[in-house]
Motif scaffolding. Structure first.
Motif, PDB file in Angstrom:
ATOM      1  N   PHE A 137     -73.572  68.366 -15.046  1.00 49.72           N
ATOM      2  CA  PHE A 137     -73.261  68.798 -13.691  1.00 49.72           C
ATOM      3  C   PHE A 137     -72.062  68.000 -13.183  1.00 49.72           C
ATOM      4  O   PHE A 137     -72.100  66.767 -13.107  1.00 49.72           O
ATOM      5  N   ALA A 138     -70.966  68.716 -12.865  1.00 44.82           N
ATOM      6  CA  ALA A 138     -69.756  68.069 -12.341  1.00 44.82           C
ATOM      7  C   ALA A 138     -69.851  68.101 -10.819  1.00 44.82           C
ATOM      8  O   ALA A 138     -69.637  69.143 -10.201  1.00 44.82           O
ATOM      9  N   SER A 139     -70.199  66.953 -10.243  1.00 42.83           N
ATOM     10  CA  SER A 139     -70.532  66.980  -8.811  1.00 42.83           C
ATOM     11  C   SER A 139     -69.307  67.261  -7.931  1.00 42.83           C
ATOM     12  O   SER A 139     -69.445  67.879  -6.885  1.00 42.83           O
ATOM     13  N   ASP A 140     -68.119  66.844  -8.361  1.00 39.30           N
ATOM     14  CA  ASP A 140     -66.939  67.097  -7.520  1.00 39.30           C
ATOM     15  C   ASP A 140     -66.590  68.580  -7.453  1.00 39.30           C
ATOM     16  O   ASP A 140     -65.938  69.039  -6.529  1.00 39.30           O
ATOM     17  N   MET A 141     -67.006  69.309  -8.473  1.00 41.11           N
ATOM     18  CA  MET A 141     -66.698  70.745  -8.496  1.00 41.11           C
ATOM     19  C   MET A 141     -67.922  71.585  -8.191  1.00 41.11           C
ATOM     20  O   MET A 141     -67.830  72.801  -8.095  1.00 41.11           O
ATOM     21  N   ASN A 142     -69.057  70.893  -8.126  1.00 44.14           N
ATOM     22  CA  ASN A 142     -70.313  71.595  -7.895  1.00 44.14           C
ATOM     23  C   ASN A 142     -70.548  72.682  -8.960  1.00 44.14           C
ATOM     24  O   ASN A 142     -70.954  73.785  -8.646  1.00 44.14           O
TER      25      ASN A 142
END
Ligand code: GLA
Length: 391
Positions: A66-71
């Motif tokens: 999960f890439a949190s900056d890109m959601n």
């Protein structure tokens, strides 16, 4: 909220358990540009902008990212590693690919990551993602891989899976960085030496041009090729030459008439840059930042005129600082064609210089340049251990 806590919180929300937290920094390079793939010297330092990973193992073969900056999320199975048509998963799948190819035993894992390294700014957010995951998986699965091998795995992941033919600098400094120290890496022997870089009155300031030209990766590969063409011509007569590291300025001169002028300038730049770097390290030993700074300006000239990897925006950002006594040195940093300039500026002048540079830049290009004041920090490390994990 602190970035690491944000990642931890998101991880718990998604996976309902406590993760291992790893911090993986971006980098600056003080001097020694486009020398790493020519087996020369570089002088980077890890900085206080970083990517944070929350990670835990699974009992099956699924890897959930999960890439949190890109959601955005992405899943893949260890049994079937495929290229993603999105860019970011490939940095991570590439690491898993390398580990499997080298025979390491993994199970699946859950991973949340995110941070504050600006993307495309030349601060090596990609190496931070690669080396950060390699480090985390090494710890999580007790793989027993030493740091230098992690560096090589991370570089190879970028070369083979992401398809960028980068040198070894970014992954090396990511893993070996230390607080308040620059690292001189000999990219031929892969040995290193730390150089304290800790000045009360001077900071490393970056101006982000906010341009990234599409030329960057094709021209990068082209420069690599041009350097190896030069080496091949010299090698035909001087057999022991294997890279530009083995070529002195004098030897190159002897070949001037046999080498195409463009290739000649590329080679000349690299040879001069190695010499500059060694001088810069001598200057650091006696805390002579005036000499160090003027070498940075010379590097910029070489990158702009001989190696031709700068652009008008970067040239302008450097030129603006030329006559400001409180700026010791400035140059474009990284692969080129955009990204940041690196500047050594007296603390008391930073606000004024930043205002001057960003206003003029805005007037000339109608672009906003960001200013980052960086601190040299440690390399990739564990910042919180999952309770039931082995340290
Ligand atoms: C990029 C590459 C590095 C290095 C620099 C130029 O950052 O990833 O390996 O070649 O460019 O010095």
């Amino acid at each position: 909220m602190e970035l690491s806590n944000k990642i931890k919180k998101k991880f718990k929300e998604l996976f309902n358990e406590e993760p291992l937290i790893v911090r993986s920094p971006g980098r600056v390079n003080l001097i020694g540009e486009h020398t790493d793939y020519n087996y020369g010297f570089v002088l980077p330092a890890a900085i206080d902008m970083a990517v944070y990973f929350g990670i835990s193992s699974r009992s099956d073969k699924l890897c959930t990212l999960f890439a949190s900056d890109m959601n955005e999320s992405y899943e893949f199975s260890l049994d079937k590693l495929l290229y993603s048509d999105r860019v970011w998963p490939n940095y991570l799948i590439g690491i898993v690919d390398q580990l499997i190819k080298r025979g390491y035993k993994l199970s699946g894992f859950n991973c949340v990551f995110g941070g504050n390294i600006p993307i495309g700014a030349g601060l090596s957010s990609s190496a931070a993602i690669e080396a950060g995951l390699a480090f985390a998986l090494n710890h999580l699965f007790n793989l027993g891989i030493d740091k230098l091998e992690l560096v090589k795995i991370s570089q190879k992941a970028e070369n083979e899976f992401v398809g960028v033919n980068c040198g070894i600098m970014d992954q090396y400094i990511n893993l070996y960085g230390e607080d308040s120290k620059a690292l001189r890496i000999d990219c031929r022997s892969l040995e290193h030496e730390y150089f304290p870089f800790d000045y009360k009155n001077i900071s490393i300031v970056l101006f982000n041009s906010n341009v990234s030209h599409s030329l960057a990766s094709s021209e990068y590969n082209q420069r690599r090729k041009e350097c190896s063409i030069g080496v091949d011509i010299i090698k035909r007569e001087v057999h022991e030459v294997e890279s530009l590291r083995d070529v002195s300025a004098g030897l190159l001169n002897e070949f001037q008439n046999k080498i195409d002028p463009t290739i000649y300038r590329r080679c000349k730049y690299v040879i001069e840059e190695n010499t500059r770097l060694l001088k810069a390290c001598d200057a650091l030993k006696i805390h002579d930042l005036n000499t160090f700074g003027s070498l940075m300006y010379q590097t910029h000239k070489g990158l702009s005129n001989d190696y031709e990897v700068s652009c008008k925006e970067l040239d302008y950002l450097v030129d603006l600082t030329l006559n400001i006594p409180k700026v010791y040195g400035a140059r474009m940093m990284g692969g080129g064609f955009g990204g940041c300039t690196i500047n050594l500026i007296e603390n008391e002048a930073i606000d004024e210089v930043s205002k001057y540079v960003t206003e003029n830049y805005k007037n000339k290009f109608n672009l906003q340049a960001n200013t980052y004041i960086t601190k040299i920090s440690g390399g990739t490390n564990i910042i919180s251990i999952k309770e039931n994990a082995t340290a």
